[in-house]
Write an enzyme that holds these catalytic residues in place. Structure first.
Site, PDB file in Angstrom:
ATOM      1  N   ASP A  84      -4.347  -1.493  27.268  1.00  0.00           N
ATOM      2  CA  ASP A  84      -4.035  -2.835  26.816  1.00  0.00           C
ATOM      3  C   ASP A  84      -5.385  -3.570  26.692  1.00  0.00           C
ATOM      4  O   ASP A  84      -6.391  -3.126  27.277  1.00  0.00           O
ATOM      5  CB  ASP A  84      -3.142  -3.519  27.857  1.00  0.00           C
ATOM      6  CG  ASP A  84      -2.989  -4.984  27.588  1.00  0.00           C
ATOM      7  OD1 ASP A  84      -2.609  -5.339  26.461  1.00  0.00           O
ATOM      8  OD2 ASP A  84      -3.252  -5.798  28.509  1.00  0.00           O
ATOM      9  N   ASP A 139      -5.918  -7.633  26.076  1.00  0.00           N
ATOM     10  CA  ASP A 139      -6.013  -8.975  26.670  1.00  0.00           C
ATOM     11  C   ASP A 139      -5.600  -8.946  28.130  1.00  0.00           C
ATOM     12  O   ASP A 139      -4.480  -8.550  28.464  1.00  0.00           O
ATOM     13  CB  ASP A 139      -5.145  -9.962  25.886  1.00  0.00           C
ATOM     14  CG  ASP A 139      -5.690 -10.162  24.490  1.00  0.00           C
ATOM     15  OD1 ASP A 139      -6.885 -10.469  24.376  1.00  0.00           O
ATOM     16  OD2 ASP A 139      -4.941  -9.984  23.513  1.00  0.00           O
ATOM     17  N   SER A 178      -4.744  -8.702  17.425  1.00  0.00           N
ATOM     18  CA  SER A 178      -5.213  -8.149  16.156  1.00  0.00           C
ATOM     19  C   SER A 178      -6.413  -7.225  16.365  1.00  0.00           C
ATOM     20  O   SER A 178      -7.220  -7.443  17.271  1.00  0.00           O
ATOM     21  CB  SER A 178      -5.651  -9.276  15.224  1.00  0.00           C
ATOM     22  OG  SER A 178      -4.696 -10.296  15.219  1.00  0.00           O
ATOM     23  N   ASN A 227     -10.003  -8.561  16.812  1.00  0.00           N
ATOM     24  CA  ASN A 227     -10.336  -9.130  18.126  1.00  0.00           C
ATOM     25  C   ASN A 227     -10.826  -8.048  19.087  1.00  0.00           C
ATOM     26  O   ASN A 227     -11.740  -8.271  19.887  1.00  0.00           O
ATOM     27  CB  ASN A 227      -9.104  -9.803  18.743  1.00  0.00           C
ATOM     28  CG  ASN A 227      -8.644 -11.013  17.962  1.00  0.00           C
ATOM     29  OD1 ASN A 227      -9.362 -11.517  17.102  1.00  0.00           O
ATOM     30  ND2 ASN A 227      -7.446 -11.479  18.240  1.00  0.00           N
TER      31      ASN A 227
HETATM   32  C1  XBP Z   1      -1.542 -10.338  24.918  1.00  0.00           C
HETATM   33  C2  XBP Z   1      -1.004 -11.321  23.987  1.00  0.00           C
HETATM   34  C3  XBP Z   1      -1.789 -11.779  22.832  1.00  0.00           C
HETATM   35  C4  XBP Z   1      -2.881 -12.792  23.099  1.00  0.00           C
HETATM   36  C5  XBP Z   1      -3.175 -13.546  21.833  1.00  0.00           C
HETATM   37  O1  XBP Z   1      -1.616  -9.112  24.249  1.00  0.00           O
HETATM   38  O2  XBP Z   1       0.134 -11.689  24.110  1.00  0.00           O
HETATM   39  O3  XBP Z   1      -0.861 -12.397  22.026  1.00  0.00           O
HETATM   40  O4  XBP Z   1      -2.447 -13.695  24.075  1.00  0.00           O
HETATM   41  O5  XBP Z   1      -3.511 -12.688  20.821  1.00  0.00           O
HETATM   42  P1  XBP Z   1      -2.107  -7.724  24.924  1.00  0.00           P
HETATM   43  P2  XBP Z   1      -3.128 -13.008  19.297  1.00  0.00           P
HETATM   44  O6  XBP Z   1      -2.337  -8.018  26.375  1.00  0.00           O
HETATM   45  O7  XBP Z   1      -0.967  -6.779  24.677  1.00  0.00           O
HETATM   46  O8  XBP Z   1      -3.346  -7.312  24.223  1.00  0.00           O
HETATM   47  O9  XBP Z   1      -3.215 -14.493  19.115  1.00  0.00           O
HETATM   48  O10 XBP Z   1      -4.150 -12.277  18.480  1.00  0.00           O
HETATM   49  O11 XBP Z   1      -1.727 -12.502  19.065  1.00  0.00           O
HETATM   50 MG    MG Z   2      -2.389  -7.817  28.448  1.00  0.00          MG
END
Ligand code: XBP
Ligand code: MG
Length: 255
Positions: free
Chosen positions: A10, A12, A124, A127
């Protein structure tokens, strides 16, 4: 490694604590558009229940009875979200967002051991590329065998689609991989794909329900920043090592 074929990351909250930069970028775009909306940290913690930036904005608009200046709400929010992504990438380019402890160590160990790596994220692709390039250099993009990002799936986490697609592309069974996640939505996605999941939580997700995770840690850990096991399989030593992950999968495969 005999049992562990792939680490699925993952992004974020797991590779780096990016959520606060996302939050700032959302707020920047709101003020650019002249909206008086502001997402503070406690509101954002609740909003993280809705994964995906477009989905999160739409949820916020709907649940607060807000109006948008056009009939085509989704197109409007998509456009706004594209601009949010530009702001977010500027924040990443500033270099203030470092990888979490243990991430680079584990990536290098997997490369050395021939364990495959996948990016499995809601956000995305651009990012993720910027985060990796800024912290590890351009070459790091080639370290990952498979990328499944938000724009490639119809249903974002907690739906398992992102993980199922990665397994398909790698031609692996779920118990040959480990998912590294930080949140309730991430654990649910991995679990529904039957992939054993390790959690490293952060400030935004520390109160999430991680039921179903194999192991919950405060971080992956480095020699100068030891990890602490919170629940599940006991952490061996001060850091999560590939050898322990391999053993965990060995046991699961034998069960
Ligand atoms: C976590 C999320 C993402 C970010 C924002 O995703 O929910 O939506 O908060 O990213 P993960 P975007 O932990 O699965 O990577 O604005 O680009 O959607
Ligand atoms: Mg996450």
């Amino acid at each position: 490694m005999h049992s562990l074929a792939c680490l699925m990351f993952d992004v974020d909250g797991t590779l780096a604590n990016t959520e606060d930069a996302h939050r700032q970028a959302f707020n920047q775009v709101f003020s650019q558009y002249g909206f008086s909306w502001h997402w503070d940290q406690s509101l954002y913690k609740q909003l993280l229940r809705v994964s995906g930036g477009v989905e999160r904005i739409l949820h916020y608009v709907d649940s607060n009875g807000l109006t948008l200046p056009t009939e085509d709400r989704v197109a409007f929010v998509r456009k706004m979200h594209q601009e949010k992504t530009v702001y977010y990438n500027q924040l990443l380019q500033n270099g203030d967002i470092k990888l979490r402890s243990g991430v680079e160590r584990l990536l290098l160990a997997a490369r050395a051991e021939g364990v495959k790596m996948a990016i499995t994220t809601t956000t995305s692709r651009v990012n993720v590329e910027t985060l990796l390039q800024v912290n590890l250099g351009d070459d790091a993009l080639s370290w990952f065998d498979v990328w499944v990002c938000g724009e490639q799936v119809e249903r974002k986490k907690p739906d398992p689609e992102v993980y199922l697609q990665a397994l398909r592309e790698l031609a692996l069974a779920p118990n040959q991989a480990v998912a590294l996640e930080d949140s309730y939505n991430g654990v649910r996605a991995a679990k529904q794909a039957a992939i054993p999941c390790i959690v490293t939580f952060n400030e935004y997700t520390r109160d999430d329900d991680f039921n179903g995770a194999v192991m919950v840690l405060d971080r992956l850990g480095d020699p100068d920043k030891p990890a602490r096991g919170i629940s599940g399989v006991a952490l061996r030593g001060d850091m999560l090592q590939l050898t322990q992950l391999d053993e965990i999968l060995h046991q699961i495969q034998g069960a």
